[in-house]
Design a protein around this motif. Structure first.
Motif, PDB file in Angstrom:
ATOM      1  N   GLY A 169      -2.166  10.286   8.916  1.00 15.38           N
ATOM      2  CA  GLY A 169      -2.927  11.522   9.075  1.00 15.38           C
ATOM      3  C   GLY A 169      -2.093  12.756   8.820  1.00 15.38           C
ATOM      4  N   TYR A 170      -0.841  12.743   9.305  1.00  9.04           N
ATOM      5  CA  TYR A 170       0.043  13.897   9.094  1.00  9.04           C
ATOM      6  C   TYR A 170       0.350  14.099   7.612  1.00  9.04           C
ATOM      7  CZ  TYR A 170       4.423  16.536   8.954  1.00  9.04           C
ATOM      8  OH  TYR A 170       5.400  17.452   8.639  1.00  9.04           O
ATOM      9  N   ILE A 171       0.626  12.990   6.925  1.00  7.09           N
ATOM     10  CA  ILE A 171       0.933  13.072   5.487  1.00  7.09           C
ATOM     11  C   ILE A 171      -0.269  13.596   4.712  1.00  7.09           C
ATOM     12  CG2 ILE A 171       1.478  11.696   3.429  1.00  7.09           C
ATOM     13  CD1 ILE A 171       3.081   9.836   5.322  1.00  7.09           C
ATOM     14  N   MET A 172      -1.461  13.081   5.059  1.00 13.04           N
ATOM     15  CA  MET A 172      -2.675  13.546   4.383  1.00 13.04           C
ATOM     16  C   MET A 172      -2.942  15.014   4.678  1.00 13.04           C
ATOM     17  SD  MET A 172      -4.029  11.076   2.541  1.00 13.04           S
ATOM     18  CE  MET A 172      -2.310  10.839   2.058  1.00 13.04           C
ATOM     19  N   ASP A 173      -2.763  15.397   5.934  1.00 16.05           N
ATOM     20  CA  ASP A 173      -3.037  16.785   6.346  1.00 16.05           C
ATOM     21  C   ASP A 173      -2.168  17.784   5.580  1.00 16.05           C
ATOM     22  OD1 ASP A 173      -4.241  18.784   8.220  1.00 16.05           O
ATOM     23  OD2 ASP A 173      -2.145  18.981   8.859  1.00 16.05           O
ATOM     24  N   LYS A 174      -0.875  17.451   5.454  1.00 16.27           N
ATOM     25  CA  LYS A 174       0.015  18.409   4.772  1.00 16.27           C
ATOM     26  C   LYS A 174      -0.196  18.420   3.263  1.00 16.27           C
ATOM     27  CE  LYS A 174       4.278  15.673   4.231  1.00 16.27           C
ATOM     28  NZ  LYS A 174       5.717  15.597   4.574  1.00 16.27           N
ATOM     29  N   ASN A 175      -1.014  17.456   2.778  1.00 15.52           N
ATOM     30  CA  ASN A 175      -1.345  17.447   1.354  1.00 15.52           C
ATOM     31  C   ASN A 175      -2.811  17.823   1.103  1.00 15.52           C
ATOM     32  OD1 ASN A 175       1.003  16.365  -0.449  1.00 15.52           O
ATOM     33  ND2 ASN A 175       1.084  15.153   1.439  1.00 15.52           N
ATOM     34  N   GLY A 176      -3.426  18.451   2.100  1.00 16.46           N
ATOM     35  CA  GLY A 176      -4.740  19.048   1.890  1.00 16.46           C
ATOM     36  C   GLY A 176      -5.941  18.175   2.148  1.00 16.46           C
ATOM     37  N   THR A 221      -7.759  -3.820   4.688  1.00 15.26           N
ATOM     38  CA  THR A 221      -6.762  -4.059   3.633  1.00 15.26           C
ATOM     39  C   THR A 221      -5.463  -3.316   3.900  1.00 15.26           C
ATOM     40  OG1 THR A 221      -8.547  -4.309   2.027  1.00 15.26           O
ATOM     41  CG2 THR A 221      -6.342  -3.940   1.134  1.00 15.26           C
ATOM     42  N   PHE A 222      -5.602  -2.088   4.418  1.00 13.91           N
ATOM     43  CA  PHE A 222      -4.435  -1.238   4.662  1.00 13.91           C
ATOM     44  C   PHE A 222      -4.627  -0.558   6.011  1.00 13.91           C
ATOM     45  CE2 PHE A 222      -2.625   3.120   4.397  1.00 13.91           C
ATOM     46  CZ  PHE A 222      -1.287   2.790   4.297  1.00 13.91           C
ATOM     47  N   ASN A 223      -3.730  -0.861   6.962  1.00 21.91           N
ATOM     48  CA  ASN A 223      -3.808  -0.260   8.292  1.00 21.91           C
ATOM     49  C   ASN A 223      -2.938   0.987   8.330  1.00 21.91           C
ATOM     50  OD1 ASN A 223      -3.790   0.454  10.989  1.00 21.91           O
ATOM     51  ND2 ASN A 223      -3.637  -1.648  11.732  1.00 21.91           N
ATOM     52  N   PRO A 224      -3.532   2.183   8.294  1.00 23.49           N
ATOM     53  CA  PRO A 224      -2.730   3.416   8.267  1.00 23.49           C
ATOM     54  C   PRO A 224      -1.819   3.567   9.476  1.00 23.49           C
ATOM     55  CG  PRO A 224      -5.035   3.862   7.726  1.00 23.49           C
ATOM     56  CD  PRO A 224      -4.979   2.466   8.251  1.00 23.49           C
ATOM     57  N   ALA A 225      -2.175   2.905  10.583  1.00 22.05           N
ATOM     58  CA  ALA A 225      -1.359   3.038  11.798  1.00 22.05           C
ATOM     59  C   ALA A 225      -0.052   2.260  11.701  1.00 22.05           C
ATOM     60  CB  ALA A 225      -2.160   2.562  13.014  1.00 22.05           C
ATOM     61  N   ARG A 226       0.077   1.416  10.678  1.00 30.93           N
ATOM     62  CA  ARG A 226       1.259   0.550  10.586  1.00 30.93           C
ATOM     63  C   ARG A 226       2.192   0.916   9.442  1.00 30.93           C
ATOM     64  NH1 ARG A 226      -1.016  -5.542  12.043  1.00 30.93           N
ATOM     65  NH2 ARG A 226      -1.657  -5.047  14.179  1.00 30.93           N
ATOM     66  N   ILE A 227       2.135   2.157   8.988  1.00 29.88           N
ATOM     67  CA  ILE A 227       3.117   2.565   7.979  1.00 29.88           C
ATOM     68  C   ILE A 227       4.486   2.615   8.640  1.00 29.88           C
ATOM     69  CG2 ILE A 227       1.449   3.812   6.543  1.00 29.88           C
ATOM     70  CD1 ILE A 227       2.479   6.420   7.759  1.00 29.88           C
ATOM     71  N   VAL A 228       5.518   2.245   7.886  1.00 25.54           N
ATOM     72  CA  VAL A 228       6.859   2.051   8.447  1.00 25.54           C
ATOM     73  C   VAL A 228       7.833   3.091   7.902  1.00 25.54           C
ATOM     74  CG1 VAL A 228       8.778   0.424   8.632  1.00 25.54           C
ATOM     75  CG2 VAL A 228       6.422  -0.425   8.652  1.00 25.54           C
ATOM     76  N   TYR A 253       1.463   3.072  -1.422  1.00 23.38           N
ATOM     77  CA  TYR A 253       2.438   2.727  -0.386  1.00 23.38           C
ATOM     78  C   TYR A 253       3.205   1.482  -0.811  1.00 23.38           C
ATOM     79  CZ  TYR A 253       4.089   1.229   4.277  1.00 23.38           C
ATOM     80  OH  TYR A 253       4.848   0.831   5.353  1.00 23.38           O
ATOM     81  N   GLU A 254       4.541   1.575  -0.830  1.00 28.57           N
ATOM     82  CA  GLU A 254       5.386   0.436  -1.202  1.00 28.57           C
ATOM     83  C   GLU A 254       5.610  -0.454   0.016  1.00 28.57           C
ATOM     84  OE1 GLU A 254       9.063   0.936  -3.176  1.00 28.57           O
ATOM     85  OE2 GLU A 254       8.207   1.896  -4.941  1.00 28.57           O
ATOM     86  N   ASN A 255       4.959  -1.614   0.038  1.00 27.49           N
ATOM     87  CA  ASN A 255       5.195  -2.575   1.116  1.00 27.49           C
ATOM     88  C   ASN A 255       6.599  -3.167   1.009  1.00 27.49           C
ATOM     89  OD1 ASN A 255       2.168  -2.730   0.175  1.00 27.49           O
ATOM     90  ND2 ASN A 255       2.172  -3.214   2.339  1.00 27.49           N
ATOM     91  N   ASN A 256       7.027  -3.453  -0.209  1.00 28.52           N
ATOM     92  CA  ASN A 256       8.380  -3.914  -0.511  1.00 28.52           C
ATOM     93  C   ASN A 256       8.627  -3.640  -1.993  1.00 28.52           C
ATOM     94  OD1 ASN A 256       7.230  -6.220  -1.994  1.00 28.52           O
ATOM     95  ND2 ASN A 256       6.809  -7.078   0.034  1.00 28.52           N
TER      96      ASN A 256
END
Length: 402
Positions: free
Chosen positions: A54-61, A77-84, A106-109
């Motif tokens: 949410g923070y990343i999205m917010d600062k990008n409009g 498919t993608f859990n935004p709460a689990r970004i590392v 998002y680069e998982n690996n």
């Protein structure tokens, strides 16, 4: 007629010159993650500690309502709460005055990544970067350590772990000698032919320790499990029921003894375990399959895990900085169960490894422990036919000398 021909020729030359100018003005196409990056304004960054989707999205409009909608639609498919923290990401924005974000990548690996579409059609898709596999042959010699032997040849330290995993049941890597030699046939993974992405698999290896060659061949003997194992040139399994140590590449700082001067309590007492000194955070693995019967903390043991392997054998791992398993959890040989620390009565980072046979604490190095299953007699001919060309290939690779 001659004049007309000359005019036509001059027009062709003029068009060709214009096209060449246009080609020079156009930047080369830049493609990544399946997108033509030239079509977007590209933002590259890394997830920082404390960052949220949410923070990343917010600062990008991207407003909060849109972020909530995206999170709900892509969560399977993608859990935004689990970004590392430490993972790389890219935002592709429209080339307009608003620079509206269109995609979040998002680069998982190194190989796997997730594309999240942020526009009117919201979706998430897991993708892989194109990977090629290259087969290699290497030969090396130990001068001071296996790691240095790899580094001297500009090879990945991942090969150190491959060798240690293959031979951890048959070679004591705490007692390697100067002049020990090894050869391997293995496969490396590369992203887009250039970026090294790890080891795909090892086909065969030979490690000459104390002038005795230990062969290892990767072979699928159990079609039901679908998991290959390593066997030697006599069709015997290299795997043992127990690993020789609960972690890779440390040093034994204190052995099992009935009398030792305790460094914290400052008195003589029995030390019914083997201490492995290793850097803080080094993964600790279960030395055999089993069930976790304790994952807890005491003032003396610190964070510890105890694993029951069967009715006869039990192991315990002390002084962890962090436990990675819970009581009742089933673990397999080699599974990470915690990380090296110095909790409890410890003067420095290490793991104290304890071993029980029929409820009595013993020195694991003095036990005649059971071995894994060898190739069945009726399958040996097939196995020997399979390893014959691999052994010939290994034997033809010259050994390196000091």
């Amino acid at each position: 007629m001659m004049a007309l021909a000359l005019i036509a020729c001059n027009d062709e030359e003029k068009d060709q010159a214009v096209n060449e100018v246009k080609k020079k003005e156009l930047p080369p196409l830049e493609k990544e993650y399946g997108f033509v990056l030239n079509d977007f304004k590209v933002l590259r960054d890394t997830i920082k500690s404390g960052d949220s989707f949410g923070y990343i999205m917010d600062k990008n409009g991207v407003d909060h309502g849109k972020v909530y909608e995206i999170s709900q639609k892509v969560k399977d498919t993608f859990n935004p709460a689990r970004i590392v923290a430490g993972k790389k990401y890219m935002i592709l924005k429209a080339k307009d005055s608003a620079q509206t974000p269109k995609y979040f990548i998002y680069e998982n690996n190194k190989i796997d990544y997730t594309v999240v579409a942020l526009g009117d059609s919201i979706y998430a898709e897991k993708r892989k970067r194109p990977v090629t596999v290259k087969r290699r042959e290497i030969s090396g010699v130990v001068t001071s350590s296996l790691s240095e032997a790899m580094q001297d040849q500009g090879l990945s330290n991942l090969l150190v772990y491959e060798l240690s995993n293959i031979y951890q049941w048959s070679i004591d890597f705490f007692k390697l000698q100067k002049g020990d030699q090894f050869k391997m046939v293995y496969h490396e993974k590369y992203i887009e032919d250039t970026i090294f992405a790890g080891i795909e698999k090892v086909d065969a290896a030979v490690f000459k320790h104390s002038d005795k060659p230990f062969y290892a061949f990767n072979y699928l003997s159990d079609s039901i499990s679908g998991k290959p194992s390593f066997y030697d040139d006599e069709a015997k399994a290299l795997q043992s029921f127990f690993l020789k140590a609960p972690l890779n590449y440390s040093r034994i700082s204190s052995r099992f003894t009935r009398r030792r001067f305790h460094p914290v309590q400052k008195r003589w007492k029995a030390h019914l375990g083997t201490d492995y000194a290793a850097p803080h955070g080094t993964p600790i693995v279960s030395t055999a399959n089993g069930t976790v019967i304790a994952s807890s903390y005491t003032s003396g043991n610190g964070n510890y895990v105890k694993v029951k392997h069967n009715g006869k054998y039990t192991t315990q791992y002390l002084h962890m900085t962090k436990r990675a398993v819970r009581t009742g959890q089933v673990v397999k040989q080699g599974d990470v169960i915690g990380y090296v620390g110095s909790t409890g009565l410890a003067t420095g980072p290490h793991v104290c490894y304890r071993f029980w046979v029929n409820g009595r604490q013993v020195d694991p190095y003095r036990q005649n422990l059971p071995s894994a299953k060898h190739i069945e007699e009726d399958l040996k001919d097939e196995y020997f036919a399979y390893i014959k060309p691999l052994k010939k290939e290994l034997d033809q690779i010259p050994y390196k000398n000091i």
